[in-house]
Write an enzyme that holds these catalytic residues in place. Structure first.
Site, PDB file in Angstrom:
ATOM      1  N   HIS A  40      51.141  50.784  31.949  1.00 41.18           N
ATOM      2  CA  HIS A  40      50.924  50.168  30.627  1.00 41.18           C
ATOM      3  C   HIS A  40      49.938  51.019  29.847  1.00 41.18           C
ATOM      4  O   HIS A  40      48.937  51.474  30.397  1.00 41.18           O
ATOM      5  CB  HIS A  40      50.316  48.771  30.760  1.00 41.18           C
ATOM      6  CG  HIS A  40      51.198  47.770  31.457  1.00 41.18           C
ATOM      7  ND1 HIS A  40      52.405  47.350  30.963  1.00 41.18           N
ATOM      8  CD2 HIS A  40      51.034  47.114  32.631  1.00 41.18           C
ATOM      9  CE1 HIS A  40      52.940  46.476  31.790  1.00 41.18           C
ATOM     10  NE2 HIS A  40      52.135  46.305  32.826  1.00 41.18           N
ATOM     11  N   ASP A  66      50.037  49.001  37.631  1.00 38.30           N
ATOM     12  CA  ASP A  66      49.150  48.192  36.783  1.00 38.30           C
ATOM     13  C   ASP A  66      47.714  48.745  36.719  1.00 38.30           C
ATOM     14  O   ASP A  66      47.017  48.537  35.716  1.00 38.30           O
ATOM     15  CB  ASP A  66      49.078  46.757  37.312  1.00 38.30           C
ATOM     16  CG  ASP A  66      50.235  45.895  36.830  1.00 38.30           C
ATOM     17  OD1 ASP A  66      50.788  46.182  35.761  1.00 38.30           O
ATOM     18  OD2 ASP A  66      50.576  44.939  37.545  1.00 38.30           O
ATOM     19  N   TYR A 126      42.244  44.211  29.571  1.00 40.32           N
ATOM     20  CA  TYR A 126      43.253  44.317  30.629  1.00 40.32           C
ATOM     21  C   TYR A 126      42.614  44.077  31.996  1.00 40.32           C
ATOM     22  O   TYR A 126      43.107  43.301  32.808  1.00 40.32           O
ATOM     23  CB  TYR A 126      43.887  45.711  30.573  1.00 40.32           C
ATOM     24  CG  TYR A 126      45.020  45.894  31.548  1.00 40.32           C
ATOM     25  CD1 TYR A 126      46.334  45.631  31.160  1.00 40.32           C
ATOM     26  CD2 TYR A 126      44.800  46.341  32.844  1.00 40.32           C
ATOM     27  CE1 TYR A 126      47.375  45.792  32.044  1.00 40.32           C
ATOM     28  CE2 TYR A 126      45.826  46.500  33.729  1.00 40.32           C
ATOM     29  CZ  TYR A 126      47.114  46.237  33.333  1.00 40.32           C
ATOM     30  OH  TYR A 126      48.137  46.399  34.221  1.00 40.32           O
ATOM     31  N   HIS A 131      48.669  44.898  41.502  1.00 39.88           N
ATOM     32  CA  HIS A 131      48.264  43.586  41.057  1.00 39.88           C
ATOM     33  C   HIS A 131      48.916  42.446  41.854  1.00 39.88           C
ATOM     34  O   HIS A 131      48.511  41.285  41.748  1.00 39.88           O
ATOM     35  CB  HIS A 131      48.603  43.526  39.564  1.00 39.88           C
ATOM     36  CG  HIS A 131      48.825  42.231  38.930  1.00 39.88           C
ATOM     37  ND1 HIS A 131      49.983  41.851  38.308  1.00 39.88           N
ATOM     38  CD2 HIS A 131      47.975  41.179  38.817  1.00 39.88           C
ATOM     39  CE1 HIS A 131      49.859  40.643  37.825  1.00 39.88           C
ATOM     40  NE2 HIS A 131      48.668  40.210  38.104  1.00 39.88           N
ATOM     41  N   ASP A 167      57.978  43.260  34.600  1.00 40.89           N
ATOM     42  CA  ASP A 167      57.800  44.287  33.571  1.00 40.89           C
ATOM     43  C   ASP A 167      57.908  45.710  34.109  1.00 40.89           C
ATOM     44  O   ASP A 167      57.957  46.659  33.322  1.00 40.89           O
ATOM     45  CB  ASP A 167      56.449  44.096  32.857  1.00 40.89           C
ATOM     46  CG  ASP A 167      55.289  43.929  33.806  1.00 40.89           C
ATOM     47  OD1 ASP A 167      55.431  43.219  34.800  1.00 40.89           O
ATOM     48  OD2 ASP A 167      54.225  44.520  33.543  1.00 40.89           O
TER      49      ASP A 167
END
Ligand code: FEO
Length: 230
Positions: free
Chosen positions: A229, A164, A196, A145, A82
């Site tokens: 994100h 992340d 999250y 991550h 992503d």
């Protein structure tokens, strides 16, 4: 969404995924965003390249600001799908750019892309890159991550581009947390932060505490966090 200026010359050029409802096996009822950032400086620099399916959107956003071939540096903070697979569409547009990532990221990314024609420079914690008025400081964040991960700190602007870390899965036209709170609610934002963290980062809680202590020891002043994100 069009590019959004975060600070003078630092732009969000990412994409919003309103439809995704599953991420790493957990439900994402609010969708998500794939954020990446373009710094217009003497040597224009792109940090992260979004998910492959959304690469055309970030390319359009970049073209709104600059001819992509003028980009001199591409930083890959994290190679997971992503954040990095858009590089497959982006690199042909900026063939002169040098790509910066950790050694583990290089080893991971070359399993998926033919990088033989790319200029790649691997970096470690504490290394810097001067791009003009700005200096980028790289900090490895293994397991936050993935083992390859790092964050990029823009020294002069005091902006931490954190991949992340500190993210939330929220699709929204708001680019800043206070804008989101105005159009939705603080409760929804906090729920997304907890969801999250619990689903993506909590297993690495001890590593996160150690990394925060390391950053505090370095004396970095952080005025803005720009995650990948949310
Ligand atoms: Fe947002 Fe580790 O991927």
């Amino acid at each position: 969404m069009k590019p959004t200026e975060l600070r003078n010359g630092i732009y969000w050029v990412g994409a919003i995924d309103w439809a995704v409802r599953d991420f790493h096996g957990y439900e994402t009822p609010r969708g998500t965003t794939y954020n990446n950032y373009l710094m217009l400086d003497d040597e224009p620099t792109l940090v992260d390249t979004v998910k492959y399916d959304f690469a055309d959107i970030t390319i359009k956003n970049i073209k709104n600001l600059i001819e992509p071939s003028k980009i001199k540096h591409v930083v890959i903070n994290h190679i997971e799908n992503d954040h990095a697979t858009g590089i497959g569409k982006i690199m042909p547009l900026m063939p002169d750019a040098t790509v910066y990532m950790t050694e583990r990221a290089r080893k991971g990314l070359e399993r998926f892309f033919d990088m033989s024609g790319w200029k790649v420079k691997t970096v470690k914690t504490g290394e810097t890159l001067k791009i003009g008025a700005r200096t980028l400081l790289f900090l490895e964040t293994p397991m936050l991550h993935w083992p390859d991960s790092m964050v990029t700190y823009v020294q002069e602007d005091k902006v931490l581009i954190s991949q992340d870390a500190f993210g939330q899965h929220i699709a929204s036209s708001a680019r800043f947390d206070d804008e989101f709170v105005t159009c939705a609610s603080i409760q929804e934002l906090e729920d997304a932060v907890w969801d999250y963290y619990a689903n993506i980062l909590m297993p690495f809680g001890q590593l996160i505490k150690a990394k925060i202590a390391e950053i505090v020891k370095l004396g970095l002043q952080i005025e803005m966090i720009a995650p990948d994100h949310g």
